[in-house]
Design a protein around this motif. Structure first.
Motif, PDB file in Angstrom:
ATOM      1  N   TYR A  64      35.208  24.061 -24.344  1.00  0.00           N
ATOM      2  CA  TYR A  64      35.656  22.664 -24.404  1.00  0.00           C
ATOM      3  C   TYR A  64      35.512  21.997 -23.040  1.00  0.00           C
ATOM      4  CZ  TYR A  64      38.539  18.553 -25.209  1.00  0.00           C
ATOM      5  OH  TYR A  64      38.988  17.256 -25.327  1.00  0.00           O
ATOM      6  N   ALA A  65      35.826  22.745 -21.976  1.00  0.00           N
ATOM      7  CA  ALA A  65      35.667  22.201 -20.621  1.00  0.00           C
ATOM      8  C   ALA A  65      34.215  21.847 -20.349  1.00  0.00           C
ATOM      9  CB  ALA A  65      36.169  23.218 -19.596  1.00  0.00           C
ATOM     10  N   LEU A  66      33.287  22.680 -20.820  1.00  0.00           N
ATOM     11  CA  LEU A  66      31.867  22.388 -20.658  1.00  0.00           C
ATOM     12  C   LEU A  66      31.486  21.128 -21.437  1.00  0.00           C
ATOM     13  CD1 LEU A  66      28.999  23.058 -19.716  1.00  0.00           C
ATOM     14  CD2 LEU A  66      28.810  24.628 -21.670  1.00  0.00           C
ATOM     15  N   ALA A  67      32.053  20.990 -22.646  1.00  0.00           N
ATOM     16  CA  ALA A  67      31.762  19.801 -23.462  1.00  0.00           C
ATOM     17  C   ALA A  67      32.231  18.533 -22.757  1.00  0.00           C
ATOM     18  CB  ALA A  67      32.425  19.944 -24.827  1.00  0.00           C
ATOM     19  N   VAL A  68      33.396  18.628 -22.110  1.00  0.00           N
ATOM     20  CA  VAL A  68      33.920  17.469 -21.376  1.00  0.00           C
ATOM     21  C   VAL A  68      32.981  17.110 -20.229  1.00  0.00           C
ATOM     22  CG1 VAL A  68      35.802  16.662 -19.907  1.00  0.00           C
ATOM     23  CG2 VAL A  68      36.318  17.914 -22.022  1.00  0.00           C
ATOM     24  N   GLN A  69      32.486  18.114 -19.532  1.00  0.00           N
ATOM     25  CA  GLN A  69      31.553  17.870 -18.429  1.00  0.00           C
ATOM     26  C   GLN A  69      30.274  17.189 -18.927  1.00  0.00           C
ATOM     27  OE1 GLN A  69      30.754  21.522 -16.355  1.00  0.00           O
ATOM     28  NE2 GLN A  69      32.919  21.953 -15.956  1.00  0.00           N
ATOM     29  N   LEU A  70      29.773  17.657 -20.068  1.00  0.00           N
ATOM     30  CA  LEU A  70      28.556  17.066 -20.627  1.00  0.00           C
ATOM     31  C   LEU A  70      28.800  15.616 -21.038  1.00  0.00           C
ATOM     32  CD1 LEU A  70      27.304  20.047 -22.840  1.00  0.00           C
ATOM     33  CD2 LEU A  70      26.315  19.262 -20.691  1.00  0.00           C
ATOM     34  N   ARG A  71      30.005  15.358 -21.560  1.00  0.00           N
ATOM     35  CA  ARG A  71      30.338  13.982 -21.944  1.00  0.00           C
ATOM     36  C   ARG A  71      30.409  13.091 -20.724  1.00  0.00           C
ATOM     37  NH1 ARG A  71      35.893  13.305 -24.946  1.00  0.00           N
ATOM     38  NH2 ARG A  71      36.567  13.858 -22.839  1.00  0.00           N
ATOM     39  N   GLU A  72      31.016  13.594 -19.644  1.00  0.00           N
ATOM     40  CA  GLU A  72      31.139  12.804 -18.438  1.00  0.00           C
ATOM     41  C   GLU A  72      29.795  12.519 -17.800  1.00  0.00           C
ATOM     42  OE1 GLU A  72      33.782  15.177 -16.131  1.00  0.00           O
ATOM     43  OE2 GLU A  72      35.621  14.413 -17.122  1.00  0.00           O
ATOM     44  N   LYS A  73      28.833  13.408 -18.034  1.00  0.00           N
ATOM     45  CA  LYS A  73      27.488  13.205 -17.509  1.00  0.00           C
ATOM     46  C   LYS A  73      26.672  12.275 -18.409  1.00  0.00           C
ATOM     47  CE  LYS A  73      27.168  17.735 -15.250  1.00  0.00           C
ATOM     48  NZ  LYS A  73      26.467  19.045 -15.252  1.00  0.00           N
ATOM     49  N   GLY A  74      27.269  11.895 -19.542  1.00  0.00           N
ATOM     50  CA  GLY A  74      26.568  11.000 -20.457  1.00  0.00           C
ATOM     51  C   GLY A  74      25.642  11.684 -21.420  1.00  0.00           C
ATOM     52  N   GLN A  75      25.723  13.026 -21.491  1.00  0.00           N
ATOM     53  CA  GLN A  75      24.852  13.769 -22.403  1.00  0.00           C
ATOM     54  C   GLN A  75      25.425  13.853 -23.800  1.00  0.00           C
ATOM     55  OE1 GLN A  75      24.206  17.024 -19.086  1.00  0.00           O
ATOM     56  NE2 GLN A  75      22.688  17.307 -20.689  1.00  0.00           N
ATOM     57  N   LEU A  76      26.691  13.522 -23.966  1.00  0.00           N
ATOM     58  CA  LEU A  76      27.354  13.523 -25.263  1.00  0.00           C
ATOM     59  C   LEU A  76      27.901  12.142 -25.552  1.00  0.00           C
ATOM     60  CD1 LEU A  76      29.404  16.854 -25.199  1.00  0.00           C
ATOM     61  CD2 LEU A  76      27.201  16.456 -26.262  1.00  0.00           C
ATOM     62  N   ASP A  77      27.933  11.773 -26.821  1.00  0.00           N
ATOM     63  CA  ASP A  77      28.581  10.522 -27.206  1.00  0.00           C
ATOM     64  C   ASP A  77      30.074  10.668 -27.049  1.00  0.00           C
ATOM     65  OD1 ASP A  77      26.141   9.422 -27.873  1.00  0.00           O
ATOM     66  OD2 ASP A  77      26.256  10.127 -29.960  1.00  0.00           O
ATOM     67  N   PRO A  78      30.777   9.633 -26.620  1.00  0.00           N
ATOM     68  CA  PRO A  78      32.247   9.693 -26.496  1.00  0.00           C
ATOM     69  C   PRO A  78      32.887   9.994 -27.849  1.00  0.00           C
ATOM     70  CG  PRO A  78      31.355   7.730 -25.443  1.00  0.00           C
ATOM     71  CD  PRO A  78      30.233   8.305 -26.222  1.00  0.00           C
ATOM     72  N   GLN A  79      33.953  10.822 -27.847  1.00  0.00           N
ATOM     73  CA  GLN A  79      34.687  11.141 -29.082  1.00  0.00           C
ATOM     74  C   GLN A  79      36.177  10.965 -28.833  1.00  0.00           C
ATOM     75  OE1 GLN A  79      33.748  14.541 -31.440  1.00  0.00           O
ATOM     76  NE2 GLN A  79      31.632  14.610 -30.783  1.00  0.00           N
ATOM     77  N   VAL A 117      24.876  28.106 -24.253  1.00  0.00           N
ATOM     78  CA  VAL A 117      26.099  27.478 -24.748  1.00  0.00           C
ATOM     79  C   VAL A 117      25.934  25.961 -24.774  1.00  0.00           C
ATOM     80  CG1 VAL A 117      28.572  27.185 -24.358  1.00  0.00           C
ATOM     81  CG2 VAL A 117      27.482  29.372 -23.814  1.00  0.00           C
ATOM     82  N   GLU A 118      25.316  25.442 -23.734  1.00  0.00           N
ATOM     83  CA  GLU A 118      25.089  23.992 -23.654  1.00  0.00           C
ATOM     84  C   GLU A 118      24.209  23.516 -24.809  1.00  0.00           C
ATOM     85  OE1 GLU A 118      22.706  21.116 -20.583  1.00  0.00           O
ATOM     86  OE2 GLU A 118      24.263  22.431 -19.731  1.00  0.00           O
ATOM     87  N   GLU A 119      23.143  24.264 -25.100  1.00  0.00           N
ATOM     88  CA  GLU A 119      22.246  23.891 -26.196  1.00  0.00           C
ATOM     89  C   GLU A 119      22.959  23.947 -27.536  1.00  0.00           C
ATOM     90  OE1 GLU A 119      17.938  25.366 -24.343  1.00  0.00           O
ATOM     91  OE2 GLU A 119      19.251  26.787 -25.418  1.00  0.00           O
ATOM     92  N   SER A 120      23.811  24.957 -27.702  1.00  0.00           N
ATOM     93  CA  SER A 120      24.581  25.072 -28.944  1.00  0.00           C
ATOM     94  C   SER A 120      25.522  23.889 -29.117  1.00  0.00           C
ATOM     95  CB  SER A 120      25.387  26.381 -28.962  1.00  0.00           C
ATOM     96  OG  SER A 120      24.543  27.510 -28.978  1.00  0.00           O
TER      97      SER A 120
END
Length: 287
Positions: A272-287, A238-241
């Motif tokens: 969505y909760a996982l996406a938020v976690q990835l963003r907080e870890k800096g793995q995603l660009d802020p949106q 899911v994370e990779e997707s």
């Protein structure tokens, strides 16, 4: 005011695929009213017309003369005459002659009216017991084995029910190629002699259906329906997707989360909760 004669119309008329009771009232009326009937085989169609008391003149329009005969038919249509197009059975232009004439009429500004009726493709789908919400019609595959197997290769992961026409003397080879390319466990249905006295439906795995028809000579008109392929397991997490989808799109994270959730069979809020976690870890660009 112009003195020119309005163009006539081309009527694409479906005729029975076996049982003459499937002829519609409208089809009979149209065939009686037009100036000319363009038929795939005039001898075959003359018997149909005689049965229903249709005395309209017939002219041939089949695979090998359609291009040449089209000039003659277009001229008569442009003079204001109505013409009906019929094939030996079923709906013209569907794996039958007629598509070229229809195309030329459309290009010339001549109105084309469908007169619906029997179609082996739709009739077979309606009684095969396979999913019908999405399907594709492939008509006849190539007669030679190598080309036929190459065509079947395109359907390895097809998620729609597939409908094919096949000649009785090639059915065994067709089923053998399905086993070779798609596997012997692929579910399929063979429908034979639709609407006729010896109508038959044979379903099961490709191996089971092949064994059934290998017991004797195959006769009649054949429709083969292949079941959709089994969904392939998703190899990425899911994370990779999420990372892949967000990298390749400008859509909001909530929209992407819903798409990924559907792909993995999860709830949108969970992804969505996982996406938020990835963003907080800096793995995603802020949106």
């Amino acid at each position: 005011m112009s003195d020119s004669v309005p163009f006539g119309a081309l009527y694409v008329v479906a005729t029975p695929i076996g049982n003459l009771e499937d002829m519609t009232f409208r089809a009979i009326r149209v065939l009686k009213d037009v100036s000319l009937i363009a038929a795939e085989d005039t001898r075959h169609s003359r018997r149909l017309c005689t049965h229903f008391g249709i005395e309209t003149p017939l002219t041939s329009c089949f695979e090998h003369n359609e291009a040449r005969k089209g000039d003659y038919l277009i001229q008569r249509l442009q003079r204001g005459e109505d013409i009906a197009l019929i094939s030996d059975a079923g709906t013209p232009a569907i794996s039958d002659p007629g598509s070229l004439l229809v195309q030329r009429c459309c290009e010339a500004g001549i109105v084309v009216h469908p007169v619906p009726g029997a179609s082996a493709c739709v009739a077979a789908l309606s009684m095969a017991g396979l999913p019908t919400d999405r399907f594709c019609f492939e008509g006849f595959l190539p007669a030679k084995q190598q080309a036929r197997r190459q065509a079947l290769q395109c359907f390895v992961a097809e998620q729609r029910t597939m409908v094919f026409y096949e000649a009785p003397h090639r059915l065994i080879n067709f089923l053998g190629d399905v086993i070779e390319v798609l596997g012997e466990e692929r579910q399929l249905v063979v429908v034979r002699e639709l609407t006729k006295l010896h109508e038959e439906r044979v379903g099961g795995t490709a191996r089971e259906v092949l064994e059934y028809f290998s017991q004797g000579k195959v006769r009649g008109e054949i429709v083969v329906l292949l079941a959709p392929a089994e969904p392939q397991p998703i190899e990425e997490s899911v994370e990779e997707s999420l990372l892949r989808e967000l990298r390749d799109t400008d859509q909001p994270m909530k929209v992407v989360a819903k798409q990924v959730a559907k792909l993995h069979g999860l709830s949108g809020s969970e992804v969505y909760a996982l996406a938020v976690q990835l963003r907080e870890k800096g793995q995603l660009d802020p949106q």
